[in-house]
Design a protein around this motif. Structure first.
Motif: not given
Length: 186
Positions: A4, A6, A51, A87, A89-90
């Motif tokens: 991910v 962060e 995230v 979230h 961005y994973a």
């Protein structure tokens, strides 16, 4: 495990870093989506220590119990909601099936990821707040921007007339007249 991105603290790209996290498992009514693209919103620059990401486009990897409208391999897009649920961005995300729809085939994953939050905002403004009806005149400040251009298209779909917009530069003017089809006098 999955990777991910962060945000360590407010700042620039140098404050983004990769972390390892347990891969989520879809619960009842959820889909596990393999992320192909995400969008980045200006308001996310004030968030840190987690995230980010509200909008995602990808491919369904797993279907939770009770989900009947999707299957593994479907190309989808989704708004992931606020609070702890954002979230994107994973490598993979779980999303409630009611916030997921099939990606239009004429859009790339990158194009599709840019739509959900803007689309919800435009829809809310035009249909729920303004309650636009056919024949009403509309002014769209900043009409060539991402939100403005989506609002113009919704207004056209609803039959608004005339649709007026502001253009801050020659480039904006060309976007409004050549790509969005507004008449030069509007």
């Amino acid at each position: 495990m999955m990777q991910v991105v962060e945000v360590a603290r407010r700042g620039g790209a140098e404050d983004l870093h990769l972390e390892e996290q347990e891969e989520a498992q879809p619960g009842p009514g959820q889909l596990l989506i393999k992320v192909k693209a995400v969008s980045i919103h200006a308001f996310e620059s004030n968030i840190q220590g987690r995230v980010l990401g509200y909008d995602v486009a990808g491919i369904v990897e797993e279907v939770g119990s009770g989900v009947v409208d999707f299957k593994v391999g479907d190309e989808v897009w989704s708004y992931l909601g606020g609070g702890k649920d954002n979230h994107a961005y994973a490598e993979s995300v779980c999303a409630a099936a009611e916030f997921v729809s099939r990606k239009p085939v004429n859009l790339s994953f990158v194009e599709a990821a840019a739509v959900p939050t803007l689309g919800i905002t435009a829809y809310e403004a035009v249909l729920n707040k303004a309650r636009l009806e056919a024949g009403q005149a509309v002014l769209v400040p900043g009409g060539s921007g991402p939100l403005g251009s989506m609002i113009i298209q919704l207004c056209r779909h609803c039959g608004a007339s005339p649709i007026l917009a502001t253009a801050g530069s020659e480039r904006s003017y060309r976007e409004l007249t050549e790509h969005l089809g507004l008449s030069p006098e509007h």
